[in-house]
Scaffold this active site. Structure first.
Site, mmCIF file in Angstrom:
data_model
loop_
_atom_site.group_PDB
_atom_site.id
_atom_site.type_symbol
_atom_site.label_atom_id
_atom_site.label_comp_id
_atom_site.label_asym_id
_atom_site.label_seq_id
_atom_site.Cartn_x
_atom_site.Cartn_y
_atom_site.Cartn_z
ATOM 1 N N ARG A 4 -0.925 9.933 32.335
ATOM 2 C CA ARG A 4 -0.405 11.115 32.613
ATOM 3 C C ARG A 4 -1.694 10.324 34.338
ATOM 4 O O ARG A 4 -2.350 9.916 34.068
ATOM 5 C CB ARG A 4 -0.783 12.121 32.821
ATOM 6 C CG ARG A 4 -0.272 12.726 31.229
ATOM 7 C CD ARG A 4 -1.282 13.848 30.704
ATOM 8 N NE ARG A 4 -0.087 14.875 29.390
ATOM 9 C CZ ARG A 4 -0.276 14.253 28.332
ATOM 10 N NH1 ARG A 4 -1.955 13.419 28.211
ATOM 11 N NH2 ARG A 4 -0.214 14.711 27.229
ATOM 12 N N LYS A 14 -5.292 14.691 27.635
ATOM 13 C CA LYS A 14 -4.670 16.754 28.177
ATOM 14 C C LYS A 14 -4.353 16.887 26.701
ATOM 15 O O LYS A 14 -4.619 16.718 25.856
ATOM 16 C CB LYS A 14 -3.304 16.448 27.985
ATOM 17 C CG LYS A 14 -2.831 18.558 28.757
ATOM 18 C CD LYS A 14 -1.755 18.121 28.807
ATOM 19 C CE LYS A 14 -0.990 19.518 29.909
ATOM 20 N NZ LYS A 14 0.052 19.959 29.639
ATOM 21 N N HIS A 74 4.776 11.669 37.633
ATOM 22 C CA HIS A 74 4.965 12.486 36.136
ATOM 23 C C HIS A 74 6.117 11.348 35.900
ATOM 24 O O HIS A 74 6.704 11.695 34.779
ATOM 25 C CB HIS A 74 4.943 14.018 36.255
ATOM 26 C CG HIS A 74 5.156 14.476 34.544
ATOM 27 N ND1 HIS A 74 3.790 13.789 34.094
ATOM 28 C CD2 HIS A 74 5.888 14.744 33.811
ATOM 29 C CE1 HIS A 74 3.383 14.254 33.230
ATOM 30 N NE2 HIS A 74 4.732 14.671 32.264
ATOM 31 N N ARG A 111 5.773 8.581 33.844
ATOM 32 C CA ARG A 111 5.704 8.917 32.504
ATOM 33 C C ARG A 111 7.518 9.285 31.658
ATOM 34 O O ARG A 111 8.024 8.624 30.788
ATOM 35 C CB ARG A 111 5.197 10.629 32.190
ATOM 36 C CG ARG A 111 4.693 10.380 31.404
ATOM 37 C CD ARG A 111 3.496 11.629 31.066
ATOM 38 N NE ARG A 111 2.848 12.239 29.952
ATOM 39 C CZ ARG A 111 1.926 11.863 28.437
ATOM 40 N NH1 ARG A 111 2.123 10.880 28.522
ATOM 41 N NH2 ARG A 111 1.831 12.599 27.388
ATOM 42 N N HIS A 151 1.536 13.799 22.838
ATOM 43 C CA HIS A 151 2.546 15.390 22.403
ATOM 44 C C HIS A 151 2.006 15.688 21.533
ATOM 45 O O HIS A 151 1.689 15.228 20.419
ATOM 46 C CB HIS A 151 3.504 15.369 23.164
ATOM 47 C CG HIS A 151 4.272 15.105 24.137
ATOM 48 N ND1 HIS A 151 5.224 14.413 24.334
ATOM 49 C CD2 HIS A 151 2.880 15.146 25.422
ATOM 50 C CE1 HIS A 151 5.030 14.194 25.607
ATOM 51 N NE2 HIS A 151 4.507 14.215 26.945
ATOM 52 N N TYR A 206 10.965 15.054 27.831
ATOM 53 C CA TYR A 206 11.309 13.989 28.930
ATOM 54 C C TYR A 206 12.357 13.066 28.401
ATOM 55 O O TYR A 206 12.453 11.451 29.225
ATOM 56 C CB TYR A 206 9.752 13.214 28.180
ATOM 57 C CG TYR A 206 8.271 13.742 28.706
ATOM 58 C CD1 TYR A 206 7.525 12.683 29.595
ATOM 59 C CD2 TYR A 206 8.142 15.074 28.184
ATOM 60 C CE1 TYR A 206 6.893 13.754 30.033
ATOM 61 C CE2 TYR A 206 6.818 15.367 28.857
ATOM 62 C CZ TYR A 206 6.104 14.763 29.666
ATOM 63 O OH TYR A 206 4.541 15.302 30.112
#
Length: 339
Positions: free
Chosen positions: A190, A214, A287, A290, A313, A322
């Site tokens: 990211r 994250k 993004h 990604r 994730h 995604y």
């Protein structure tokens, strides 16, 4: 509750603090006697990343203004009820009766507001400022149901090659930007993860680096050969091997400053500038690199659990969003069906 009720919400919005400026204490009170911590600030303090805190703070300021307060500091969160939350969601999703698609906020964004309000309600309940029954009613409010085409897209191989080839190997800033782009496209990082990378967490013998992503989750990222070559080029030709941040700012005089991290927005601008210089058409964001990373792994037959772990994730459902392979992969699958 309808959106027309917002001008008459049963909430006292009088300023509980002598100061209404930006220098107010983090323990802004929501009642005169006794003083208690502001549930909104308690909720924000519990979020894992600065990006999340900034995003949710902005949303809570919007909610506070819709409730008639100046900002989140002045809003008496202990008086919010489930009917207020439902009305706020309606107000956020609609604007003058127009649909979400035309002028309101997207369903996913409205649900982010709901998550913020539930988080504040929980903080108020834990601190004894919100009755348990009122808290349960707020948490029972359901998310907005919606169906939208997935945002963004993946780059074609031609686009990614053009982007990665369009740089000057003799310019310090290009050497840095190339390494950053390689990490984002080749490892799925990211933009917000780039500034926090540390050289002490880079292991060239193993071809890996570790990072805090994250949700404050640590993960190990294994580097494709081309990505590692680009990072080594940056370290040995420009950065040096001293401790500290892996990337830093290139000043106008050409010097490297590692004392201050890059902003995530600056990383996004690096991507945009390279895309523009490469004359790649279409609205692409950082993004999307990604998304490209995930899509190519899935298209190569890598199982989705492995892709989930590589992307950091928490669950496979997020990883599936995604996937940008589109109808082509369905066509290939259809041709393989046995009758």
């Amino acid at each position: 509750m309808t959106t027309s009720d917002f001008s008459n919400l049963p909430i006292d919005v009088s300023d509980p603090t002598p100061n209404s400026g930006s220098d107010r204490s983090a323990l802004a009170v929501v009642s005169d006697d006794p003083p208690k911590a502001n549930p909104a600030l308690v909720y924000l303090a519990g979020l894992h990343s600065e990006l999340s805190r900034t995003s949710m703070k902005s949303k809570l300021n919007v909610v506070a203004r819709l409730l008639g307060a100046r900002d989140l500091y002045d809003c008496p969160w202990s008086k919010i009820r489930a009917e207020h939350v439902v009305g706020l969601m309606t107000k956020l999703a609609q604007d003058g009766g127009k649909s979400v698609e035309r002028s309101g906020r997207a369903g996913s964004t409205v649900n982010c507001y709901l998550a913020a309000m539930k988080g504040v309600a929980k903080a108020a309940w834990i601190s004894g400022q919100l009755a348990h029954e009122d808290y349960l009613r707020v948490t029972a409010v359901k998310e907005l149901r919606y169906s939208r085409a997935p945002a963004g897209r993946s780059l074609t191989f031609r686009e990614s090659r053009t982007m990665l080839q369009n740089w000057d190997p003799n310019r310090k800033i290009d050497i840095r930007d190339q390494a950053i782009l390689m990490l984002m496209l080749g490892c799925g990082l990211r933009r917000g993860e780039i500034p926090g990378l540390m050289i002490e967490r880079y292991f060239p013998d193993e071809g890996a680096l570790t990072l805090i992503g994250k949700g404050d989750k640590e993960r190990k990222v294994f580097l494709p050969d081309e990505v590692q070559e680009s990072i080594d080029d940056w370290i040995h030709r420009v950065r040096g091997v001293g401790p500290g941040r892996l990337f830093g700012r290139i000043l106008k005089n050409g010097n490297l400053n590692l004392s201050r991290p890059l902003e995530p927005r600056s990383v996004g601008m690096i991507v945009q500038n390279r895309l523009k210089a490469s004359q790649i058409n279409g609205k692409l964001t950082a993004h999307d690199l990604r998304r490209t990373f995930a899509t190519r792994l899935l298209d190569d037959g890598i199982d989705i659990t492995t892709v989930k772990n590589m992307m950091g994730h928490a669950n496979i459902t997020t990883t599936a969003r995604y996937d940008r392979r589109g109808e082509e992969v369905q066509k290939r699958a259809a041709r393989s069906v046995r009758l």
